[in-house]
Design a protein around this motif. Structure first.
Motif, PDB file in Angstrom:
ATOM      1  N   ARG A  15       1.022  -0.899   0.104  1.00 17.44           N
ATOM      2  CA  ARG A  15       0.045  -0.168   0.519  1.00 17.44           C
ATOM      3  C   ARG A  15       0.459   1.004   0.126  1.00 17.44           C
ATOM      4  O   ARG A  15       2.178   1.080   0.626  1.00 17.44           O
ATOM      5  CB  ARG A  15      -0.846   0.242   1.221  1.00 17.44           C
ATOM      6  N   VAL A  16       0.611   2.556  -0.251  1.00 20.84           N
ATOM      7  CA  VAL A  16       0.720   3.842  -0.615  1.00 20.84           C
ATOM      8  C   VAL A  16      -0.199   4.276   0.187  1.00 20.84           C
ATOM      9  O   VAL A  16      -1.235   4.785  -0.036  1.00 20.84           O
ATOM     10  CB  VAL A  16       0.769   4.311  -1.873  1.00 20.84           C
ATOM     11  N   ILE A  17       0.873   4.585   1.217  1.00 21.29           N
ATOM     12  CA  ILE A  17       0.346   5.823   2.890  1.00 21.29           C
ATOM     13  C   ILE A  17       0.456   7.353   1.993  1.00 21.29           C
ATOM     14  O   ILE A  17      -0.965   7.836   1.929  1.00 21.29           O
ATOM     15  CB  ILE A  17       1.136   5.255   3.545  1.00 21.29           C
ATOM     16  N   ASP A  18       1.546   7.649   0.990  1.00 27.36           N
ATOM     17  CA  ASP A  18       1.188   9.161   0.681  1.00 27.36           C
ATOM     18  C   ASP A  18       2.710   9.309  -0.180  1.00 27.36           C
ATOM     19  O   ASP A  18       3.272   7.990  -0.640  1.00 27.36           O
ATOM     20  CB  ASP A  18       1.577  10.125   2.005  1.00 27.36           C
ATOM     21  N   GLY A  19       3.506  10.459  -0.125  1.00 30.86           N
ATOM     22  CA  GLY A  19       4.325  10.637  -1.841  1.00 30.86           C
ATOM     23  C   GLY A  19       5.703  10.080  -1.429  1.00 30.86           C
ATOM     24  O   GLY A  19       6.311  10.319  -2.354  1.00 30.86           O
ATOM     25  N   ASP A  20       5.909  10.003   0.194  1.00 26.79           N
ATOM     26  CA  ASP A  20       6.594   9.941   0.953  1.00 26.79           C
ATOM     27  C   ASP A  20       7.094   8.212   1.320  1.00 26.79           C
ATOM     28  O   ASP A  20       8.296   7.711   2.162  1.00 26.79           O
ATOM     29  CB  ASP A  20       8.218  10.381   0.824  1.00 26.79           C
ATOM     30  N   THR A  21       5.776   7.354   1.778  1.00 28.16           N
ATOM     31  CA  THR A  21       5.752   6.390   2.174  1.00 28.16           C
ATOM     32  C   THR A  21       4.977   5.210   2.031  1.00 28.16           C
ATOM     33  O   THR A  21       3.835   5.113   1.388  1.00 28.16           O
ATOM     34  CB  THR A  21       5.176   7.108   4.024  1.00 28.16           C
ATOM     35  N   VAL A  22       5.720   3.921   2.306  1.00 27.67           N
ATOM     36  CA  VAL A  22       4.399   2.955   1.359  1.00 27.67           C
ATOM     37  C   VAL A  22       4.857   1.914   2.985  1.00 27.67           C
ATOM     38  O   VAL A  22       5.591   1.470   3.599  1.00 27.67           O
ATOM     39  CB  VAL A  22       5.289   2.136   0.653  1.00 27.67           C
ATOM     40  N   VAL A  23       3.971   0.537   2.392  1.00 25.85           N
ATOM     41  CA  VAL A  23       4.090  -0.746   3.418  1.00 25.85           C
ATOM     42  C   VAL A  23       3.878  -1.203   2.791  1.00 25.85           C
ATOM     43  O   VAL A  23       4.062  -1.957   1.672  1.00 25.85           O
ATOM     44  CB  VAL A  23       2.334  -0.777   3.935  1.00 25.85           C
ATOM     45  N   ALA A  24       5.262  -2.737   3.039  1.00 27.29           N
ATOM     46  CA  ALA A  24       5.759  -3.350   2.312  1.00 27.29           C
ATOM     47  C   ALA A  24       5.566  -5.062   3.274  1.00 27.29           C
ATOM     48  O   ALA A  24       5.989  -4.355   4.507  1.00 27.29           O
ATOM     49  CB  ALA A  24       6.940  -2.247   1.549  1.00 27.29           C
ATOM     50  N   ASP A  25       5.866  -5.593   2.372  1.00 19.43           N
ATOM     51  CA  ASP A  25       6.523  -7.043   3.256  1.00 19.43           C
ATOM     52  C   ASP A  25       7.517  -7.278   2.391  1.00 19.43           C
ATOM     53  O   ASP A  25       7.462  -7.304   0.761  1.00 19.43           O
ATOM     54  CB  ASP A  25       5.209  -8.204   2.614  1.00 19.43           C
ATOM     55  N   ILE A  26       8.873  -7.466   3.239  1.00 19.18           N
ATOM     56  CA  ILE A  26       9.984  -7.829   3.112  1.00 19.18           C
ATOM     57  C   ILE A  26      10.342  -8.740   3.087  1.00 19.18           C
ATOM     58  O   ILE A  26      10.327 -10.087   4.032  1.00 19.18           O
ATOM     59  CB  ILE A  26      10.897  -6.582   4.045  1.00 19.18           C
ATOM     60  N   ASP A  27      11.353  -9.253   1.618  1.00 19.97           N
ATOM     61  CA  ASP A  27      11.813 -11.259   2.268  1.00 19.97           C
ATOM     62  C   ASP A  27      12.892 -10.851   2.672  1.00 19.97           C
ATOM     63  O   ASP A  27      14.076  -9.978   1.402  1.00 19.97           O
ATOM     64  CB  ASP A  27      11.692 -10.861   0.233  1.00 19.97           C
ATOM     65  N   LEU A  28      13.197 -11.255   3.778  1.00 20.08           N
ATOM     66  CA  LEU A  28      14.694 -10.972   4.640  1.00 20.08           C
ATOM     67  C   LEU A  28      15.511 -12.393   3.763  1.00 20.08           C
ATOM     68  O   LEU A  28      16.750 -11.996   3.915  1.00 20.08           O
ATOM     69  CB  LEU A  28      14.598 -11.344   5.702  1.00 20.08           C
ATOM     70  N   GLY A  29      14.909 -13.658   3.369  1.00 22.95           N
ATOM     71  CA  GLY A  29      15.496 -14.445   2.393  1.00 22.95           C
ATOM     72  C   GLY A  29      15.343 -15.713   3.494  1.00 22.95           C
ATOM     73  O   GLY A  29      15.463 -15.312   4.570  1.00 22.95           O
ATOM     74  N   PHE A  30      15.765 -16.606   3.040  1.00 21.90           N
ATOM     75  CA  PHE A  30      15.480 -17.876   3.798  1.00 21.90           C
ATOM     76  C   PHE A  30      14.005 -17.680   4.004  1.00 21.90           C
ATOM     77  O   PHE A  30      14.046 -18.695   5.632  1.00 21.90           O
ATOM     78  CB  PHE A  30      16.472 -18.080   5.522  1.00 21.90           C
ATOM     79  N   ASP A  31      12.516 -17.783   3.374  1.00 24.02           N
ATOM     80  CA  ASP A  31      11.705 -18.310   3.679  1.00 24.02           C
ATOM     81  C   ASP A  31      11.157 -16.787   5.237  1.00 24.02           C
ATOM     82  O   ASP A  31      10.210 -17.710   5.831  1.00 24.02           O
ATOM     83  CB  ASP A  31      10.616 -19.040   3.534  1.00 24.02           C
ATOM     84  N   VAL A  32      11.831 -15.865   5.608  1.00 18.87           N
ATOM     85  CA  VAL A  32      11.829 -14.815   6.585  1.00 18.87           C
ATOM     86  C   VAL A  32      10.674 -13.495   5.915  1.00 18.87           C
ATOM     87  O   VAL A  32      11.407 -13.043   5.102  1.00 18.87           O
ATOM     88  CB  VAL A  32      12.480 -15.044   7.036  1.00 18.87           C
ATOM     89  N   TRP A  33       9.940 -13.458   6.433  1.00 19.30           N
ATOM     90  CA  TRP A  33       9.486 -11.724   5.599  1.00 19.30           C
ATOM     91  C   TRP A  33       9.040 -11.015   7.167  1.00 19.30           C
ATOM     92  O   TRP A  33       9.209 -11.693   7.739  1.00 19.30           O
ATOM     93  CB  TRP A  33       8.222 -12.219   5.206  1.00 19.30           C
ATOM     94  N   LYS A  34       9.482  -9.744   7.057  1.00 19.49           N
ATOM     95  CA  LYS A  34       9.367  -8.715   7.599  1.00 19.49           C
ATOM     96  C   LYS A  34       7.602  -7.886   7.120  1.00 19.49           C
ATOM     97  O   LYS A  34       7.491  -7.690   6.127  1.00 19.49           O
ATOM     98  CB  LYS A  34       9.405  -7.465   7.720  1.00 19.49           C
ATOM     99  N   ARG A  35       6.747  -8.126   7.654  1.00 24.70           N
ATOM    100  CA  ARG A  35       5.044  -7.641   7.348  1.00 24.70           C
ATOM    101  C   ARG A  35       4.594  -6.937   7.334  1.00 24.70           C
ATOM    102  O   ARG A  35       4.897  -6.129   8.741  1.00 24.70           O
ATOM    103  CB  ARG A  35       3.700  -9.354   7.066  1.00 24.70           C
TER     104      ARG A  35
END
Length: 117
Positions: A15-35
């Motif tokens: 999701r995009v919050i505003d023109g300089d902020t987004v929300v993301a799910d980040i793939d850290l590798g080895f099937d580990v994610w920051k949601r």
């Protein structure tokens, strides 16, 4: 993939919050994610909500990145040897779509300005 050294990650832009902020799910590798991580685009400033140009900046970023799997580069703090988070606890990132720096694209298109410290 951009060359950011150890600080390059694949991120699904949720999701995009505003023109300089987004929300993301980040793939850290080895099937580990920051949601649902809030990410602040590094070294740029888009107009704040309710001010002139804010809606256009948000929509431009939304059209460019929302729902896509892209690469991000996180930036380290200058004062401490750890990944930087801004005043609201957001990681500071540069987003890349293919080889293009999306942060820089927002500036060149007039949706944001470079952040002056």
């Amino acid at each position: 993939m951009p060359d950011c050294g150890l600080y390059t990650y694949r991120a699904d832009i949720v999701r995009v919050i505003d023109g300089d902020t987004v929300v993301a799910d980040i793939d850290l590798g080895f099937d580990v994610w920051k949601r649902n991580e809030h990410l602040r685009l590094y070294e740029i400033q888009a107009p704040e909500r309710g001010s002139e140009g804010a809606h256009a900046a948000t929509e431009a970023l939304r059209a460019r990145v929302e729902g896509r799997s892209l690469f991000i580069c996180t930036h380290k703090m200058r004062r401490k040897d750890r990944e930087a988070t801004g005043s609201f606890g957001r990681y500071l990132v540069t987003i890349y779509q293919a080889e293009e720096n999306v942060n820089e694209w927002l500036v060149t298109q007039g949706f944001a300005v470079r952040y002056e410290r």
